[in-house]
Design an enzyme around this catalytic site. Structure first.
Site, PDB file in Angstrom:
ATOM      1  N   GLU A   1       0.774  -1.317  -0.100  1.00  0.00           N
ATOM      2  CA  GLU A   1       0.076  -0.046  -0.151  1.00  0.00           C
ATOM      3  C   GLU A   1       0.911   1.378  -0.173  1.00  0.00           C
ATOM      4  OE1 GLU A   1      -2.978  -0.191   2.934  1.00  0.00           O
ATOM      5  OE2 GLU A   1      -4.189  -1.590   1.773  1.00  0.00           O
TER       6      GLU A   1
ATOM      7  N   GLU B   1      -4.168  -8.955  -1.560  1.00  0.00           N
ATOM      8  CA  GLU B   1      -5.236  -8.878  -0.855  1.00  0.00           C
ATOM      9  C   GLU B   1      -6.386  -8.481  -0.845  1.00  0.00           C
ATOM     10  OE1 GLU B   1      -2.725  -6.211   2.491  1.00  0.00           O
ATOM     11  OE2 GLU B   1      -4.586  -5.811   3.499  1.00  0.00           O
TER      12      GLU B   1
END
Length: 553
Positions: A273, A370
């Site tokens: 991220e 994810e």
């Protein structure tokens, strides 16, 4: 119990003619096996099967798939209101004509798409610690249920964090000595991980065999390498410029340490991220900074030290996938260091973005790395023992959409969490496909587990997408419960009541067709697998089926 046996026999007509362990026809019984004894024995078996399903184990008989005979198709089903959880429903005979089906999966001359590498979940520190707190027999059950290709759902992908992440009990790295640019104090024993994730990874590898591929992702470099001076959160940029080279060498050193301990790393993402200055471990980059660092440092170093380890770009939400793909793949020299691009689901479905990237750069792998639901999204009536059925549907909807758009695999977040959705050192608690109450020493399996199994157990590595023509009747939308917080959330939601389907040609020649129904009504549909090979089936409301069948094309 006798009524339950009858229901089981009706739902699985071939189950009673096959040995549960060997898949062979039962031996003829001697005369002392009276009808009364047989009835009691079958009732006991039925009770054991039902208890096993409630516990979450995949209690299908080890049958030899009848689809290989070419006269019928094996049907596996999970459905909310039937009690079926990866239940074998028998072998459906083929018909010769499709007629005018409102819901049709037509595989006639279907072109091939991308090859599938697998499905799996993340070996976080939290998952490992909760697993270690279970009794020995439940630890074995847990690993088998996830990773065994026969007795479980055959996971072949895993993800592990480099250094700590939010699902660690505290922040840690393997070299905390400030400005140690030579990495003289790097812990080559990775002692912290030897106490936590590595034992679980090793047990999973044994169960999965040689199939298990591990993806590694850093959340944060050591604090001294960051512009903020701390692992949690991040300034912009997050990485000190003078630490570009040492951070790349650190990651390579970590890969070497794991390899010495018997854990081969299949691939890394450059950063988890990178757009998120989260409250937990983070390190912010923009796309240009990523390309500069990977092409100038991480790529050359890994290519020299670990030439088989792949590198994935991005590893964040699908809404910005196209922008990061453009930055990663436009320059051929720099693009050569990227084997693909990974993404998360937290911005919504965005299947059009996945499809655009796949069609623009078909030689690059796309990987769903994810997905999960935050714990606060649980409706009031959700329990840790049962989970939420909509979450299973949401997983299947996203997996199907990603695969049909060009994705090669899909990785769930935590493999296991405690009853609170942790431990997490910043209370970013989440749901998981498996949860445990270590005090009560109980292990619970949520709907996501069973929905994942419809893909991971039957779409084996090496399978190839078949681009079938799917015609789906527009059905009445599923009713929404306005008190359900997931009703307004924008990711992981399956509100489409139409049939959703995808077909995959397996290495053994069978086709696995997955059919999803998130609506409130059952859906009758047909699969046209050849000129004179048609299947007529019905998927229940809030159900999913995997159909294993022959294909004439």
């Amino acid at each position: 119990t006798n009524s339950m046996l009858g229901a089981a026999a009706a739902a699985s007509p071939n189950m009673m003619g096959t040995s549960l362990l060997s898949g062979q026809p039962p031996k003829r019984h001697k005369r002392w096996l009276t009808p009364r004894i047989l009835a009691a024995a079958f009732a006991a078996v039925a009770c054991l099967l039902i208890v096993g399903l409630r516990r979450g184990r995949v209690e299908q008989p080890r049958q030899r798939l009848q689809a290989y005979q070419g006269t019928c198709a094996d049907v596996i089903q999970t459905a909310r209101d039937t009690g079926d959880k990866l239940a074998y429903m028998g072998c459906q005979a083929y018909e010769k004509h499709a007629d005018d089906a409102l819901n049709l999966i037509d595989l006639t001359d279907a072109p091939k798409g991308q090859e599938i590498i697998g499905f799996g979940g993340a070996f976080t520190e939290s998952a490992a610690l909760v697993w270690q707190a279970l009794p020995a027999d439940k630890r074995v059950d847990f690993v088998r249920a996830y990773f065994d290709p026969v007795d479980g759902i055959g996971y072949t992908l895993g993800r592990v964090h480099i250094n700590s992440c939010d699902f660690s009990i505290y922040s840690y790295s393997f070299d905390d000595v400030a400005d140690d640019f030579d990495l003289a104090f790097f812990d080559d024993d990775v002692a912290h991980d030897q106490r936590t994730m590595i034992p679980l990874i090793m047990e999973a590898s044994k169960a999965a065999g040689s199939q298990l591929r591990i993806l590694a992702s850093p959340w944060s470099p050591p604090a001294w390498m960051k512009t903020s001076g701390q692992m949690d959160s991040s300034d912009k940029p997050g990485l000190r410029r003078e630490c570009h080279d040492v951070w790349a060498r650190y990651i390579s050193r970590w890969v070497s340490a794991y390899k010495r301990l018997g854990v081969d790393i299949w691939a890394v993402t450059f950063q988890n991220e990178p757009e998120n200055p989260a409250a937990w471990e983070a390190c912010v980059y923009d796309a240009e900074q990523m390309v500069e660092w990977v092409s100038g440092h991480l790529g050359p170093i890994l290519r020299a030290d670990h030439p088989d380890v792949k590198i994935f770009a991005f590893d964040h939400n699908k809404d910005h996938l196209v922008d990061w793909a453009n930055a990663s793949f436009t320059d051929p020299a720099k693009a050569s260091y990227f084997d693909g691009i990974a993404f998360h689901w937290y911005s919504g479905s965005d299947f059009d973005h996945v499809k655009y990237v796949h069609e623009s750069w078909p030689d690059k792998m796309l990987l769903g790395s994810e997905a999960t639901y935050e714990r606060y999204l649980w409706p009031a009536d959700t329990t840790v023992a049962e989970g939420n059925w909509k979450f299973g549907e949401g997983y299947a909807h996203d997996i199907l959409g990603d695969l049909l758009s060009g994705t090669v695999g899909w990785i769930d977040w935590n493999l296991l969490l405690d009853e609170h959705g942790g431990p997490n050192h910043l209370k970013n608690d989440c749901d998981a496909a498996a949860m445990a109450n270590s005090t009560a020493q109980e292990l619970y399996w949520h709907p996501q587990y069973y929905y994942m199994g419809h893909f991971s157990k039957y779409i084996v590595p090496g399978s190839v997408l078949l681009k079938a023509t799917v015609t789906a009747e527009q059905a009445r939308p599923a009713d929404e419960n306005s008190t359900d917080p997931s009703a307004w959330w924008y990711y992981g939601k399956c509100s489409d009541a139409k049939m959703q389907a995808g077909s995959f040609l397996r290495p053994d020649g069978l086709v696995a067709t997955v059919v999803l129904n998130c609506g409130d009504q059952e859906i009758a549909y047909k699969i046209k697998a050849g000129k004179h090979r048609v299947l007529s089936l019905t998927v229940p409301a809030h159900g999913i089926q995997t159909v294993l069948h022959a294909h004439d094309g």
